[in-house]
Design a protein around this motif. Structure first.
Motif, PDB file in Angstrom:
ATOM      1  N   LEU A 140       1.001  -1.103   0.037  1.00  0.00           N
ATOM      2  CA  LEU A 140      -0.117  -0.083  -0.138  1.00  0.00           C
ATOM      3  C   LEU A 140       0.817   1.170   0.096  1.00  0.00           C
ATOM      4  N   HIS A 141       0.442   2.013  -0.714  1.00  0.00           N
ATOM      5  CA  HIS A 141       1.404   3.391  -0.669  1.00  0.00           C
ATOM      6  C   HIS A 141       0.734   4.383   0.454  1.00  0.00           C
ATOM      7  N   SER A 142      -0.585   4.266   0.571  1.00  0.00           N
ATOM      8  CA  SER A 142      -1.163   5.229   1.536  1.00  0.00           C
ATOM      9  C   SER A 142      -1.860   4.371   2.556  1.00  0.00           C
ATOM     10  N   ILE A 143      -1.748   4.587   3.736  1.00  0.00           N
ATOM     11  CA  ILE A 143      -2.261   3.777   4.856  1.00  0.00           C
ATOM     12  C   ILE A 143      -3.860   4.325   5.136  1.00  0.00           C
ATOM     13  N   ASN A 144      -3.946   5.458   4.450  1.00  0.00           N
ATOM     14  CA  ASN A 144      -5.221   6.239   4.653  1.00  0.00           C
ATOM     15  C   ASN A 144      -6.344   5.686   4.031  1.00  0.00           C
ATOM     16  N   LEU A 145      -5.982   5.129   2.922  1.00  0.00           N
ATOM     17  CA  LEU A 145      -6.747   4.653   2.020  1.00  0.00           C
ATOM     18  C   LEU A 145      -7.542   3.346   2.811  1.00  0.00           C
ATOM     19  N   LEU A 146      -6.541   2.527   3.368  1.00  0.00           N
ATOM     20  CA  LEU A 146      -7.135   1.502   4.157  1.00  0.00           C
ATOM     21  C   LEU A 146      -8.072   1.723   5.259  1.00  0.00           C
ATOM     22  N   LYS A 147      -7.565   2.783   5.915  1.00  0.00           N
ATOM     23  CA  LYS A 147      -8.486   3.347   7.126  1.00  0.00           C
ATOM     24  C   LYS A 147      -9.730   3.762   6.533  1.00  0.00           C
ATOM     25  N   ALA A 148      -9.953   4.542   5.440  1.00  0.00           N
ATOM     26  CA  ALA A 148     -10.952   4.839   5.035  1.00  0.00           C
ATOM     27  C   ALA A 148     -11.925   3.783   4.495  1.00  0.00           C
ATOM     28  N   LEU A 149     -11.233   2.806   3.919  1.00  0.00           N
ATOM     29  CA  LEU A 149     -12.096   1.497   3.742  1.00  0.00           C
ATOM     30  C   LEU A 149     -12.780   0.760   4.994  1.00  0.00           C
ATOM     31  N   LYS A 150     -11.996   0.801   5.988  1.00  0.00           N
ATOM     32  CA  LYS A 150     -12.519  -0.091   7.146  1.00  0.00           C
ATOM     33  C   LYS A 150     -13.620   0.950   7.708  1.00  0.00           C
ATOM     34  N   GLY A 151     -13.409   2.154   7.704  1.00  0.00           N
ATOM     35  CA  GLY A 151     -14.262   3.329   8.093  1.00  0.00           C
ATOM     36  C   GLY A 151     -15.607   3.059   7.267  1.00  0.00           C
ATOM     37  N   ASP A 152     -15.503   2.732   6.190  1.00  0.00           N
ATOM     38  CA  ASP A 152     -16.600   2.803   5.125  1.00  0.00           C
ATOM     39  C   ASP A 152     -17.415   1.330   5.581  1.00  0.00           C
ATOM     40  N   LEU A 153     -16.600   0.498   5.794  1.00  0.00           N
ATOM     41  CA  LEU A 153     -17.310  -0.795   6.310  1.00  0.00           C
ATOM     42  C   LEU A 153     -18.045  -0.502   7.527  1.00  0.00           C
ATOM     43  N   LYS A 154     -17.663   0.070   8.446  1.00  0.00           N
ATOM     44  CA  LYS A 154     -18.342   0.285   9.545  1.00  0.00           C
ATOM     45  C   LYS A 154     -19.703   1.109   9.321  1.00  0.00           C
ATOM     46  N   ILE A 155     -19.394   2.007   8.637  1.00  0.00           N
ATOM     47  CA  ILE A 155     -20.616   2.754   7.996  1.00  0.00           C
ATOM     48  C   ILE A 155     -21.672   1.847   7.529  1.00  0.00           C
ATOM     49  N   LEU A 156     -21.045   0.978   6.736  1.00  0.00           N
ATOM     50  CA  LEU A 156     -22.081   0.288   6.105  1.00  0.00           C
ATOM     51  C   LEU A 156     -22.998  -0.690   6.902  1.00  0.00           C
ATOM     52  N   GLU A 157     -22.347  -1.281   7.984  1.00  0.00           N
ATOM     53  CA  GLU A 157     -22.787  -2.146   9.050  1.00  0.00           C
ATOM     54  C   GLU A 157     -23.679  -1.614   9.839  1.00  0.00           C
ATOM     55  N   ALA A 158     -23.426  -0.095  10.092  1.00  0.00           N
ATOM     56  CA  ALA A 158     -24.337   0.786  11.008  1.00  0.00           C
ATOM     57  C   ALA A 158     -25.561   1.004  10.038  1.00  0.00           C
ATOM     58  N   GLN A 159     -25.404   1.186   8.798  1.00  0.00           N
ATOM     59  CA  GLN A 159     -26.740   1.258   7.848  1.00  0.00           C
ATOM     60  C   GLN A 159     -27.582   0.088   7.776  1.00  0.00           C
ATOM     61  N   LEU A 160     -26.853  -1.131   7.964  1.00  0.00           N
ATOM     62  CA  LEU A 160     -27.810  -2.499   7.623  1.00  0.00           C
ATOM     63  C   LEU A 160     -28.361  -2.769   9.185  1.00  0.00           C
TER      64      LEU A 160
END
Lengths: 128, 128
Positions: free
Chosen positions: A107-127
């Motif tokens: 990975l070039h940027s760790i931020n991307l992965l953090k964003a992904l994991k964050g979005d996964l959580k948003i998704l779980e909250a939505q569901l």
DNA sequence: TTATCATTTTCGCAAATGTAGAAACAAATG
DNA sequence: CATTTGTTTCTACATTTGCGAAAATGATAA
């Protein structure tokens, strides 16, 4: 409440003359500032919108890996894997490192992965 | 450095036996936890990966709008607009409100728009 | 040198996907 | 009733997409 302007151009693409012309104009004007960037942003999300590529990103979040290892994780051919890696490297998300015959990606940027994991959580909250 | 295990199954999909079997197994195991969610996450991004839908989100970030107004902002038919609105409502991003003949849409979660604007900034940083 | 190996690239295609038009339909209004 | 606004279904079209096959590259080993 709804101002139906009398100056509607009958040649408008949308046939229903129900709109608030001033509001539409105002919002068009605001959007025009971001409009240039939106195709880029869409391309960004398009690249993320694929399970295989997400897997690669999560896998590389654990460790640097050679193409062959990634291919085995994905259970995919090395050619197909290489293709996906290239697209993400072009987007600037990955870096490669040559070591003899092997090529390692990370990975070039760790931020991307953090964003992904964050979005996964948003998704779980939505569901819920 | 590279452990080429002797217990490689020759039936493996990937023909190149270069991989670190233990590492691959470990990463597969870690991924298996998230694997279920990844198709959902990909679908999430796929929906974002479209300029028209992004425009709608940014437009609704400014104000609640009726279908017809949105159609005019997009310069698109109401049918096409309605289709896009439906897909985003199904994803839980939008809410609709009936008012007589009109139907108004608004963002359900302000967080999504914040995320979009954040990603736009990441994108700009990448491009510098 | 030649052979081998890991990866990349090119080519091409079959399948999936997405977008949106047309028209039927629904619900509200007058 | 006829209009108006929006939704839906059906459909068709173009585009995209992911990936296989095979050739090409570039490093290493024999």
């Amino acid at each position: 409440m709804k101002k139906v302007s009398s100056q509607i151009n009958p040649d408008e693409a949308c046939k229903t003359p129900c709109f608030d012309q001033d509001k539409v104009a105002a919002i068009k004007s605001i959007l025009s500032e971001e409009e240039e960037r939106l195709p880029e942003l869409a391309a960004f999300y398009k690249l993320l919108g694929n399970t295989t590529r997400l897997k690669i990103l999560f896998a590389l979040g654990e460790s640097e890996l050679c193409v062959c290892d990634i291919a085995h994780v994905l259970e995919l051919s090395t050619a197909a894997t290489s293709h996906q890696l290239k697209s993400m490297r072009q987007q600037g998300w990955l870096r490669k490192r040559d070591d003899g015959k092997m090529v390692y990606y990370r990975l070039h940027s760790i931020n991307l992965l953090k964003a992904l994991k964050g979005d996964l959580k948003i998704l779980e909250a939505q569901l819920r």
